[in-house]
Design an enzyme around this catalytic site. Structure first.
Site, PDB file in Angstrom:
ATOM      1  NE  ARG A  30      -1.413  -1.421   3.696  1.00  0.00           N
ATOM      2  CZ  ARG A  30      -1.581  -1.350   5.007  1.00  0.00           C
ATOM      3  NH1 ARG A  30      -2.740  -1.032   5.514  1.00  0.00           N
ATOM      4  NH2 ARG A  30      -0.576  -1.602   5.823  1.00  0.00           N
ATOM      5  CD  GLU A  35       7.579   7.454  15.800  1.00  0.00           C
ATOM      6  OE1 GLU A  35       8.511   8.099  16.334  1.00  0.00           O
ATOM      7  OE2 GLU A  35       6.965   6.557  16.384  1.00  0.00           O
ATOM      8  CD  GLN A  53      10.202  30.111  11.477  1.00  0.00           C
ATOM      9  OE1 GLN A  53      10.239  30.944  12.362  1.00  0.00           O
ATOM     10  NE2 GLN A  53      10.733  30.304  10.294  1.00  0.00           N
ATOM     11  CG  ASP A  54       7.819  22.493  11.258  1.00  0.00           C
ATOM     12  OD1 ASP A  54       8.751  22.548  12.068  1.00  0.00           O
ATOM     13  OD2 ASP A  54       6.996  21.562  11.242  1.00  0.00           O
ATOM     14  CG  ASN A  55      11.077  27.765   7.777  1.00  0.00           C
ATOM     15  OD1 ASN A  55      10.104  28.359   8.201  1.00  0.00           O
ATOM     16  ND2 ASN A  55      12.286  27.989   8.233  1.00  0.00           N
ATOM     17  CG  HIS A  68      20.924  31.435   3.344  1.00  0.00           C
ATOM     18  ND1 HIS A  68      21.082  32.654   2.756  1.00  0.00           N
ATOM     19  CD2 HIS A  68      20.358  30.646   2.400  1.00  0.00           C
ATOM     20  CE1 HIS A  68      20.637  32.622   1.519  1.00  0.00           C
ATOM     21  NE2 HIS A  68      20.190  31.404   1.270  1.00  0.00           N
ATOM     22  CE1 TYR A 137      14.589  26.521   6.640  1.00  0.00           C
ATOM     23  CE2 TYR A 137      14.100  25.281   4.650  1.00  0.00           C
ATOM     24  CZ  TYR A 137      14.322  26.494   5.288  1.00  0.00           C
ATOM     25  OH  TYR A 137      14.274  27.660   4.571  1.00  0.00           O
TER      26      TYR A 137
END
Length: 174
Positions: A30, A35, A53-55, A68, A137
């Site tokens: 399927r 995780e 924070q998630d980007n 960066h 990230y």
């Protein structure tokens, strides 16, 4: 534990806090389940960061984003490719570190589902190897645009081996 944590090395030196992480994949006809983050498993492995924070970004093939970093509000990042394949690079900017100024790269592949944890004090960037990539990230601090800094992607003193990944193609810079 639902993850395999592999501490990264630069020229044989283990880099404190830098890990490639492979989640266990449970697949059948399927599809699969995995995780992608468990505070419990990460804490047991010594990774006790808190994500705030998630980007997510999407890029076409040949795009190079980075290198960066933030100066006053450094961010640790847990990165992975949700779609496609990228060459992800971290450059150690921690004063006094035995690997200061050195870079480490890993191919992140959505088919492999591997991740890369880059602690605070590193510059970060990636090059899209596939035709298209979706990249995500988790960050340990919020983004502060006034604090953004960067390194030249082709700085000779860092000597990131982009050529082995990009070939002679000039990357599309972000």
């Amino acid at each position: 534990m639902a993850f395999e944590f592999k501490q990264c090395e630069i020229n044989g030196d283990k880099v404190e806090g830098l890990f490639e992480i492979q989640p266990k994949i449970f697949g059948d006809a399927r599809g699969y389940f995995a995780e992608t983050y468990s505070e419990k498993d990460f804490f047991e492995a010594g990774l006790t960061m808190k994500f705030v924070q998630d980007n997510q970004s999407a890029s076409k093939g040949g795009v190079l984003r980075g290198l960066h970093f933030q100066t006053k509000h450094p961010q640790g990042k847990l990165v992975r490719a949700l779609e496609g394949k990228v060459y992800d690079v971290a450059v150690d900017l921690r004063n006094g570190s035995p690997t200061f100024g050195k870079s480490y790269g890993v191919v992140l592949d959505s088919q492999k589902n591997n991740m890369f944890y880059i602690p605070e004090g590193f510059a970060h960037g990636f090059y899209v190897i596939s035709d298209f990539a979706v990249f995500t990230y988790k960050c340990t601090d919020f983004y502060h645009p006034e604090d953004e800094a960067g390194l030249m992607w082709n700085d000779k003193s860092i000597n990131v081996d982009w050529h082995s990944i990009c070939g002679d193609v000039e990357p599309l810079l972000s």
